[in-house]
Design a protein around this motif. Structure first.
Motif, short mmCIF file in Angstrom:
data_model
loop_
_atom_site.label_atom_id
_atom_site.label_comp_id
_atom_site.label_asym_id
_atom_site.label_seq_id
_atom_site.Cartn_x
_atom_site.Cartn_y
_atom_site.Cartn_z
N HIS B 39 0.87 -1.20 0.00
CA HIS B 39 0.00 0.00 0.00
C HIS B 39 0.89 1.23 0.00
N LYS B 41 1.09 3.89 -1.83
CA LYS B 41 0.51 5.22 -2.05
C LYS B 41 0.08 5.86 -0.72
N ASP B 42 -0.42 5.03 0.19
CA ASP B 42 -0.89 5.56 1.48
C ASP B 42 0.26 6.06 2.35
N ALA B 144 4.52 3.10 -6.52
CA ALA B 144 3.20 3.33 -5.92
C ALA B 144 2.17 3.60 -7.02
N HIS B 145 2.60 4.36 -8.02
CA HIS B 145 1.71 4.68 -9.14
C HIS B 145 1.31 3.40 -9.88
N GLN B 147 1.53 0.39 -8.73
CA GLN B 147 0.80 -0.49 -7.80
C GLN B 147 -0.67 -0.08 -7.76
N ASP B 148 -0.90 1.21 -7.74
CA ASP B 148 -2.25 1.76 -7.71
C ASP B 148 -3.03 1.34 -8.95
N LYS B 149 -2.32 1.27 -10.06
CA LYS B 149 -2.97 0.88 -11.33
C LYS B 149 -3.08 -0.64 -11.45
#
Lengths: 345, 271
Positions: B39, B41-42, B144-145, B147-149
């Motif tokens: 996680h 991005k968090d 993170a980018h 991972q978010d996608k």
């Protein structure tokens, strides 16, 4: 008895290879190799614990079985064979059974499961497809591999390689070995069972005086080919594969006679749960197509009657493997103790 | 890797899955890696703060060395600072080559101080470390980018083995990157064990198929795995030298991967 019956069966296989294709096919059918076309479709949930095998070829077989049986929900857990065997025993002790089948690359781990009483009995018609000497009531060998003595052809002739494994200890040949390797330890376990602890310890001490260690047995075969050592201890397929990639390689295979030096070990499968589905899955592994595939692609020795041995393996009828219940190879601890005592581990 | 071109290479590397997210991370030398790394991005704000904090700490320590000399500095702090932050596991799991460089620079400062080197030399190591921290933060932001996608895999908590020859090669390359990282952490035994395990658990499984394609390539890699690399680690060669050996191995592995892919295409069907 095993040696005699094995000889008969390989002689039959050798004769078979010389027959015209049409006759050969019909003989093969009589001898027990079954085509997947004649096998029942697999339907339902099945969990297989798979010991690490031949670089993805077992995976290709499993994928082909999946594709042929779309109603089969096959779950696979992969890992080192010994670790999976330990897991199966531990799960059983905890009152859990997650695996329906266990496909192991060595019979030692198979022995651990059968000794624990966890393997289901197999129907006679399945076992009878296998060559005599490879029929067991609660597990089925899938393919075999034979211990060999790869030797450097620039330095030695086959006749100069001792035909008695015990004689290597006192020879003046330089030897390559991989003591930490599982196949070597199985071979040494066979020697301990056949020749006794004292003779095995003496052999280890004798060989270690003129042996060079390698991490794996392909490394041993390559060292032999380079002329780094005269002769080595290794399973047959390393040399066949090296020669497939390098036809003029300076290495060939010699075999000892009726001792641990020409042990035929096997990968094997057993059913942990009852019912037709696990057994029918095993029939696919013993099918003519899968046996031929593993022979031609992985250079493994088919153990079902009527399937050709891998290309490049010398006259099978001349092989004289020892009389030994392969499950006994599970008893590794005394072997490791001997190796430590001899200072090779 | 300070130029725009290098940044683009980093983007490509992460996008192509050159992060280590498919490797298993259980108990590590520097403590447990938690699910936080799935996680990212968090936690980007926290990571940015940590990088600033780290840069301040290392700068202050080197300044103290400049003004008061080696006796005024506790070099163990150099390791403690880095092991204290959550950013540590973020970069370790997402882009191990930079993780290795961070350790290399930290030990560069430490060794330089302990040798009583000129302050300017120590400062050079510290500046290189600062630069690497910012690059690493950029890499984690990028990860993170992605991972978010949902385009990079989650960090695995259990071992799942690759099932094809080419996939095994990719896994070997990631493991070798981790060898450099552990060596840069000065965990020689861990690095040596990783080389051995990578050979036994991965390379050994594919070399039979590979030797049919190119025997001399297998021979060269056998030597790398069993002689060249373990000896370089054993003999305490520099991190750059070990990295150089592994880069050379990765070139050979790239060739091996191509050969195995081709062999897979030509392999006959089972049924």
């Amino acid at each position: 008895m095993l040696r005699r019956t094995f000889l008969q069966s390989v002689a039959a296989a050798g004769a078979l290879a010389m027959m015209p294709m049409g006759i050969r096919s019909s003989f093969a059918a009589q001898a027990g190799a079954v085509s997947v076309k004649d096998l029942p479709a697999l339907e339902g949930d099945l969990t297989l614990y798979l010991g690490r095998g031949e670089g993805g070829l077992y995976e290709k077989v499993l994928e082909a079985i999946r594709q042929r049986n779309p109603k089969l929900n096959l779950q696979i857990r992969r890992g080192a064979t010994a670790a999976l065997a330990n897991t199966i025993v531990a799960e059983s002790q905890a009152g859990v059974r997650r695996a329906d089948l266990f496909w192991a690359v060595d019979t030692g781990s198979i022995g651990m499961i059968t000794d624990a009483g966890l393997a289901q009995p197999l129907p006679d018609d399945l076992s009878e497809q296998l060559k005599p000497g490879f029929r067991y009531p609660r597990w089925s060998p899938v393919t075999g591999r034979i211990r060999t003595l790869p030797y450097n052809t620039q330095r030695l002739t086959a006749e100069q390689v001792p035909g008695d494994i015990m004689a290597l200890a006192d020879s003046d040949l330089s030897i390559g070995w991989a003591p930490a390797y599982a196949s070597f330890q199985s071979f040494l376990t066979a020697m301990r069972i056949l020749e006794g602890e004292k003779a095995t310890l003496s052999w280890l001490k004798g060989v270690s005086r003129h042996a060079k260690s390698y991490a794996g047995e392909l490394g041993v075969v390559m060292a032999v080919e380079r002329g780094e050592v005269d002769v080595g201890f290794a399973n047959h397929y390393y040399t066949l594969r090296l020669k497939a990639g390098k036809p003029d390689a300076n290495v060939d295979l010699a075999y000892t006679k009726s001792d641990a030096g020409c042990l035929v070990n096997a990968s094997g499968i057993l059913a942990l749960s009852e019912g037709d589905l696990p057994v029918n899955f095993m029939r696919y592994l013993l099918s003519a197509e899968v046996q031929a595939y593993l022979s031609s692609e992985a250079y493994e020795i088919p153990l079902v009657n009527g399937v050709k041995a891998p290309q490049g393996l010398p006259d099978l009828a001349s092989l004289t493997p020892p009389d030994l219940d392969l499950r006994k190879l599970a008893d590794l601890r005394p072997t490791l103790n001997l190796m430590r005592e001899a200072g090779v581990l | 890797m300070s130029s725009y071109t290098s940044y683009k290479s980093l983007c490509a590397a992460i996008a192509l899955g050159l992060s280590v997210s498919t490797l298993s991370f259980n108990a590590q030398a520097n403590g447990e890696i938690t699910d936080q790394v799935n996680h990212l991005k968090d936690h980007l704000g926290e990571y940015s703060e940590e990088v600033t904090w780290l840069n301040d700490k290392y700068d202050a320590l080197v300044t103290r060395y400049e003004t008061d000399g080696a006796k005024a500095v506790d070099t163990q702090k150099l390791l403690d600072y880095w092991e204290e932050v959550n950013f540590h596991s973020a970069i370790e799991t997402q882009y191990i080559p930079l993780y290795a460089t961070i350790w290399q620079n930290i030990y560069g400062i430490k060794t330089s101080i302990e040798n009583g080197d000129d302050a300017q030399q120590v400062r050079q190591h510290q500046q290189a470390l600062t630069q690497t921290f910012w690059q690493a933060l950029g890499a984690v932001k990028l990860a993170a980018h992605y991972q978010d996608k949902g385009v990079i895999d989650k960090v695995k908590t259990t071992d799942t083995a690759p099932t094809t020859g080419p996939a095994v090669i990719t896994d070997i390359e990631k493991r070798l990157d981790k060898v450099v990282a552990k060596y840069a952490e000065q965990l020689k035994e861990v690095a040596t064990t990783m080389v051995h395990d990578t050979y036994m658990e991965r390379f050994e499984g594919i070399e039979g198929a590979l030797i049919e394609q190119d025997a001399s390539l297998v021979e060269a890699l056998e030597k790398d795995f069993n002689v060249t690399l373990p000896q370089a680690i054993e003999n305490g060669k520099s991190v750059d030298e070990v990295r150089g050996i592994i880069d050379d191995m990765k070139q050979k592995l790239g060739k091996a991967q191509t050969l195995l892919e081709k062999a897979e295409q030509n392999r006959k069907d089972v049924f």
